[in-house]
Design an enzyme around this catalytic site. Structure first.
Site, PDB file in Angstrom:
ATOM      1  N   GLU A  77       0.823  -1.216   0.000  1.00  0.00           N
ATOM      2  CA  GLU A  77       0.000   0.000   0.000  1.00  0.00           C
ATOM      3  C   GLU A  77       0.855   1.263   0.000  1.00  0.00           C
ATOM      4  O   GLU A  77       0.412   2.314  -0.451  1.00  0.00           O
ATOM      5  CB  GLU A  77      -0.921   0.022   1.228  1.00  0.00           C
ATOM      6  CG  GLU A  77      -2.272  -0.596   0.970  1.00  0.00           C
ATOM      7  CD  GLU A  77      -3.294  -0.331   2.062  1.00  0.00           C
ATOM      8  OE1 GLU A  77      -4.461  -0.651   1.825  1.00  0.00           O
ATOM      9  OE2 GLU A  77      -2.948   0.180   3.139  1.00  0.00           O
ATOM     10  N   LYS A  82     -13.921  -0.150  -3.718  1.00  0.00           N
ATOM     11  CA  LYS A  82     -15.038   0.208  -2.832  1.00  0.00           C
ATOM     12  C   LYS A  82     -16.144   0.884  -3.643  1.00  0.00           C
ATOM     13  O   LYS A  82     -17.326   0.571  -3.482  1.00  0.00           O
ATOM     14  CB  LYS A  82     -14.563   1.163  -1.726  1.00  0.00           C
ATOM     15  CG  LYS A  82     -13.615   0.539  -0.721  1.00  0.00           C
ATOM     16  CD  LYS A  82     -13.308   1.536   0.376  1.00  0.00           C
ATOM     17  CE  LYS A  82     -12.197   1.051   1.280  1.00  0.00           C
ATOM     18  NZ  LYS A  82     -11.684   2.067   2.167  1.00  0.00           N
ATOM     19  N   HIS A  96       7.823 -26.423  -1.796  1.00  0.00           N
ATOM     20  CA  HIS A  96       7.207 -27.555  -2.502  1.00  0.00           C
ATOM     21  C   HIS A  96       6.072 -27.089  -3.396  1.00  0.00           C
ATOM     22  O   HIS A  96       5.299 -27.890  -3.893  1.00  0.00           O
ATOM     23  CB  HIS A  96       6.729 -28.601  -1.492  1.00  0.00           C
ATOM     24  CG  HIS A  96       7.860 -29.225  -0.745  1.00  0.00           C
ATOM     25  ND1 HIS A  96       8.326 -30.501  -0.992  1.00  0.00           N
ATOM     26  CD2 HIS A  96       8.678 -28.727   0.229  1.00  0.00           C
ATOM     27  CE1 HIS A  96       9.351 -30.769  -0.198  1.00  0.00           C
ATOM     28  NE2 HIS A  96       9.581 -29.695   0.553  1.00  0.00           N
TER      29      HIS A  96
HETATM   30  O1  PA5 Z   1      -3.439   1.329   5.780  1.00  0.00           O
HETATM   31  C1  PA5 Z   1      -4.604   1.710   5.738  1.00  0.00           C
HETATM   32  O2  PA5 Z   1      -4.924   2.875   5.987  1.00  0.00           O
HETATM   33  C2  PA5 Z   1      -5.731   0.752   5.393  1.00  0.00           C
HETATM   34  O3  PA5 Z   1      -5.271  -0.513   5.099  1.00  0.00           O
HETATM   35  C3  PA5 Z   1      -6.694   0.651   6.560  1.00  0.00           C
HETATM   36  O4  PA5 Z   1      -6.004   0.217   7.690  1.00  0.00           O
HETATM   37  C4  PA5 Z   1      -7.869  -0.275   6.272  1.00  0.00           C
HETATM   38  O5  PA5 Z   1      -8.475   0.069   5.071  1.00  0.00           O
HETATM   39  C5  PA5 Z   1      -8.874  -0.222   7.405  1.00  0.00           C
HETATM   40  O6  PA5 Z   1      -9.369   1.080   7.560  1.00  0.00           O
HETATM   41  P1  PA5 Z   1     -10.145   1.529   8.830  1.00  0.00           P
HETATM   42  O7  PA5 Z   1      -9.271   1.394  10.012  1.00  0.00           O
HETATM   43  O8  PA5 Z   1     -10.513   2.957   8.577  1.00  0.00           O
HETATM   44  O9  PA5 Z   1     -11.370   0.657   8.943  1.00  0.00           O
END
Ligand code: PA5
Length: 424
Positions: free
Chosen positions: A280, A415, A301
């Site tokens: 990310e 989303k 494996h």
């Molecule tokens: O790194 C990030 O910001 C995302 O992966 C969030 O942690 C994830 O989408 C969960 O979001 P939230 O804590 O708002 O539910």
């Protein structure tokens, strides 16, 4: 604390030197330290380690002690950064098969996918136990977590008169549906600092409460992170920057995939957390190494074939511990019908070491540059240090690539499409 062995990277890079960091890495490191790069309002993960909040740590420890006495199970609801860090640390530092009569609650995770079958079976499994719930969402609106929480909330209210006292909400200081619910039900609340992004939040209450509930020493975890903070910011070069540098050099040499390989099953979930942290943070604007984690020797494996012989676009990082904890000795067999006496009287660890060394050499010969990150051991201190090690490395890597390592605009697209189909 963490040692980087780059022996098997050197043959693949002509002008690589671990003592002479590339200009881009030095500049990126300075940008992180000055705190004036893109997304710099999300550098709170540095402050957490630089000066740990003692009051908060004590509050969480006290809360965890209450859970130790009152809870059979702690059900954590969260996704991405609101779950992977806690899972990684708990899996690394708790027994594979906890004794049934231990005095810490079993920690379960949900709200990290949309499977009705998973949630139904989990709730059936928890029925009759003293259950507490920690719902974790920075935005307070993430569908997977919110949906699980609606179901779990109802389930709790049907079973416990004091359901509201058994629910802990970890979220932003304000805004989001979770804050509205929290106010309405007077749930205990922990705040996620606004300047810490989800995937960097394991050392906030997001991770610390579940980790402490699982019986892990969160002070030692924080101390490890602090020591690593001081090291990477006080000594140049250091292993975190060298790791960022070799990934950077290999990416530019055509290696587009990084595989993080563990040999100790307890470290496998660190791979899941690392995948999110690097994927990310770096994967945007058409840039970044694709991070994938594997568990050896199991995956030797399966994916081992590709590693040895597939497209030559993969670099590999082994995550090893000098002291991996408990062990067994291979017994001698007089008849030796299974032909294994060549490893008799040796610890299983020696077999792991042979497998690791053999894999590193075979993959080098097969065209896969590989490095090894050595932890002293698998302890709260080492895991805390590793967390900060990777956080700093990815921040530097992101800046070196010219991306903002602290946003994740690409996550919104699925989303939008999903919400459209669901009629939101
Ligand atoms: O790194 C990030 O910001 C995302 O992966 C969030 O942690 C994830 O989408 C969960 O979001 P939230 O804590 O708002 O539910």
């Amino acid at each position: 604390m963490i040692r980087l062995d780059d022996t098997h990277v050197r043959p693949f890079l002509d002008d690589y030197s671990s003592s002479d960091l590339p200009e881009a890495i030095q500049t990126a490191h300075a940008t992180v330290q000055r705190g004036d790069g893109p997304g710099s309002d999300f550098l709170g993960w540095r402050t957490l380690a630089e000066s740990p909040n003692e009051d908060l740590i004590s509050e969480i420890e006290t809360h965890a002690e209450r859970l130790h006495s009152d809870a059979d199970a702690l059900l954590c609801l969260g996704i991405g950064g609101s779950y992977l860090g806690a899972k990684a640390v708990i899996d690394a530092l708790t027994p594979y098969f906890p004794a049934g009569d231990n005095d810490t609650p079993d920690v379960y995770f949900a709200g990290h996918q949309t499977s009705g079958a998973y949630l139904k079976q989990l709730l059936a499994h928890l029925d009759g136990q003293s259950v507490f719930v920690n719902v974790i969402s920075k935005s307070g609106t993430t569908l997977e977590t919110a949906l699980a929480f609606r179901i779990v909330r109802q389930w709790m209210e049907e079973r416990f008169d004091d359901a509201d006292d058994r629910i802990i909400a970890t979220t932003s200081p304000e805004g989001g549906a979770l804050n509205a619910l929290r106010e309405d039900h007077a749930y205990t609340r922990y705040v996620i600092p606004p300047d810490v992004g989800g995937r960097f939040s394991v050392l906030t209450p997001v991770g610390l409460l579940p980790i402490a509930a699982a019986g892990i020493d969160i002070r030692a975890l924080m101390n490890g992170a602090s020591e690593m903070h001081d090291h990477v910011n006080g000594t140049t070069p250091n292993a975190s920057l060298q790791y960022a540098a070799l990934r950077y050099a290999l990416l530019h040499a055509g290696y587009d995939v990084e595989v993080l390989a563990t040999f100790e099953p307890s470290l496998a979930s660190i791979g899941g957390w690392w995948q999110q942290l690097f994927g990310e943070s770096e994967g945007k604007d058409g840039k970044g190494l694709f991070p994938a984690s594997v568990e050896y020797t199991t995956d030797l494996h399966s994916l081992g074939q590709y590693m040895q012989d597939g497209q030559r676009i993969v670099m590999e990082t082994f995550l090893m511990a000098e002291d991996a904890g408990e062990d067994l000795t291979v017994p001698t067999s007089e008849a030796d019908l299974d032909g294994l006496n060549y490893v008799a009287d040796r610890p299983m660890r020696a077999v792991t070491q042979g497998a690791y060394e053999g894999t590193a050499q075979a993959h080098t010969d097969g065209g896969v540059p590989n490095c090894t990150l050595w932890l002293d051991d698998i302890s709260p201190r080492s895991v805390g240090a590793l967390i900060y090690f990777f956080e700093h490395a990815v921040a530097v890597s992101g800046y070196a690539l010219g991306v903002n390592p602290f946003n994740q605009p690409g996550v919104e697209d699925y989303k939008r499409e999903m919400y459209q189909r669901l009629g939101r």
